[in-house]
Motif scaffolding. Structure first.
Motif, mmCIF file in Angstrom:
data_model
loop_
_atom_site.group_PDB
_atom_site.id
_atom_site.type_symbol
_atom_site.label_atom_id
_atom_site.label_comp_id
_atom_site.label_asym_id
_atom_site.label_seq_id
_atom_site.Cartn_x
_atom_site.Cartn_y
_atom_site.Cartn_z
ATOM 1 N N VAL A 39 72.790 45.831 63.368
ATOM 2 C CA VAL A 39 72.484 44.575 64.055
ATOM 3 C C VAL A 39 71.011 44.217 63.899
ATOM 4 O O VAL A 39 70.661 43.059 63.598
ATOM 5 N N VAL A 40 70.123 45.182 64.102
ATOM 6 C CA VAL A 40 68.686 44.909 63.991
ATOM 7 C C VAL A 40 68.323 44.513 62.566
ATOM 8 O O VAL A 40 67.535 43.583 62.347
ATOM 9 N N GLN A 41 68.900 45.194 61.575
ATOM 10 C CA GLN A 41 68.605 44.840 60.184
ATOM 11 C C GLN A 41 69.106 43.444 59.856
ATOM 12 O O GLN A 41 68.448 42.691 59.126
ATOM 13 N N ALA A 42 70.270 43.063 60.389
ATOM 14 C CA ALA A 42 70.795 41.717 60.163
ATOM 15 C C ALA A 42 69.872 40.667 60.789
ATOM 16 O O ALA A 42 69.646 39.596 60.203
ATOM 17 N N GLY A 61 68.929 30.964 64.770
ATOM 18 C CA GLY A 61 68.739 31.343 66.168
ATOM 19 C C GLY A 61 68.646 32.845 66.362
ATOM 20 O O GLY A 61 68.041 33.319 67.334
ATOM 21 N N TRP A 62 69.241 33.631 65.436
ATOM 22 C CA TRP A 62 69.171 35.095 65.530
ATOM 23 C C TRP A 62 67.744 35.592 65.383
ATOM 24 O O TRP A 62 67.414 36.675 65.853
ATOM 25 N N ARG A 63 66.903 34.797 64.701
ATOM 26 C CA ARG A 63 65.529 35.216 64.455
ATOM 27 C C ARG A 63 64.768 35.428 65.766
ATOM 28 O O ARG A 63 63.833 36.236 65.838
ATOM 29 N N ARG A 64 65.178 34.701 66.811
ATOM 30 C CA ARG A 64 64.503 34.836 68.104
ATOM 31 C C ARG A 64 64.746 36.207 68.732
ATOM 32 O O ARG A 64 63.968 36.637 69.601
ATOM 33 N N LEU A 65 65.816 36.877 68.340
ATOM 34 C CA LEU A 65 66.136 38.192 68.893
ATOM 35 C C LEU A 65 65.428 39.330 68.169
ATOM 36 O O LEU A 65 65.598 40.494 68.540
ATOM 37 N N ARG A 66 64.649 39.003 67.151
ATOM 38 C CA ARG A 66 63.958 40.041 66.382
ATOM 39 C C ARG A 66 62.990 40.802 67.283
ATOM 40 O O ARG A 66 62.186 40.197 68.001
#
Length: 298
Positions: A103-106, A115-120
């Motif tokens: 998940v973190v690598q994705a 929007g996933w970039r905000r969870l980095r």
């Protein structure tokens, strides 16, 4: 007897190979963590995964080592509880950590506009609460083993499933129906997240591949970013995990439904339980060239 000795010897050398491989991976990423200019969350997750693999190999391989070298059983009741309990907790940690890694690598390779970039993770230390949750959760759903594991040197009247020097006593149905759904839910949730993240990474890598082909046709040079190379390694790890996990489940189901235990299938299952812990560091060493990098860091 000869076949049994050969099997235990192979199992012992696989365990040693896996421990050395995981130690090499953890040492390499520790050097990268402390000596590198940038501390990456992925490195911290891989260190935790290697540590989890070492626990699996030590707890699973300890009884095999006793058999190979013909040592007397030194595992008493408490020793059996500790060994089997740690093995069960570590197997759960392996599932959770592998899912977190995917998940973190994705998230890391997701486009900036996504929007996933905000969870980095902004800092690797943001990963630590996940590790704490994984340890507490897996420790709680495995706590029933503390009561049901006994040493074979003790009373054998309640013997249910013998495993060399430790065995399981009969559990109450109430405890079984509490623990089993939690384990199934854990595996379903974390493997579902792993599958979704892996599919997303395959999609992004496919788009990247199309972009590279366009640049090559345009006679422009283009190098694959390190994040995408890391994503390819993580995907290979996840394929390795899924193959060994579901093969182990299929063999376990076959053994539970069959009337008699097949010597071949029982031995295959014994190898499958440690196969991911043995081969996952070899995948990283082969893909990322960790041994030369580790020696260069020294």
């Amino acid at each position: 007897m000869v076949l049994q000795f050969v099997k235990e010897t192979i199992f012992f050398f696989m365990t040693m190979l896996g421990i050395l491989g995981n130690m090499s991976v953890s040492v390499n990423y520790m050097f990268s963590w402390w000596g590198g200019p940038e501390k990456k969350p992925i490195h911290l997750i891989l260190i935790h995964l290697a540590f989890t693999n070492i626990i699996i190999l030590l707890t699973k391989g300890l009884q095999k080592t006793i058999i190979v070298f013909g040592l007397r059983n030194f595992l008493d009741d408490i020793g059996c509880k500790i060994i089997v309990y740690l093995e069960r907790v570590a197997r759960g940690l392996s599932i959770c950590t592998s899912s977190l890694l995917t998940v973190v690598q994705a998230i890391i390779i997701s486009p900036r506009a996504s929007g996933w970039r905000r969870l980095r993770p902004k800092s690797p230390w943001h990963i630590l609460p996940f590790f704490s949750f994984f340890w507490i959760f897996n420790a709680l759903i495995s706590v029933n083993l503390i009561h049901s594991i006994k040493s074979t040197g003790l009373n054998m009247s309640q013997l249910k499933n013998i495993n060399h020097y430790c065995y399981f006593t009969l559990e109450s149905q109430q405890i079984k129906w509490i623990v089993l759904p939690l384990m199934v839910l854990r595996d379903a949730v974390f493997q579902g997240a792993m599958g979704g993240a892996s599919g997303y990474m395959v999609f992004l890598l496919h788009k990247h591949h199309q972009h590279v082909l366009y640049l090559q046709n345009s006679k422009l040079l283009y190098r694959t970013p390190p994040e995408l190379r890391a994503a390819q390694s993580v995907l290979l790890l996840m394929l390795c995990f899924v193959f060994f996990y579901w093969t182990d489940c299929a063999v376990s189901l076959f053994l539970s439904l069959s009337l008699g235990d097949s010597f071949l299938m029982v031995n295959i299952q014994a190898f499958l339980t440690v196969a991911y812990a043995v081969f996952s560091p070899l995948v990283l060493i082969h893909r990322d060239g960790l041994i030369p990098e580790c020696w260069h860091a020294k």
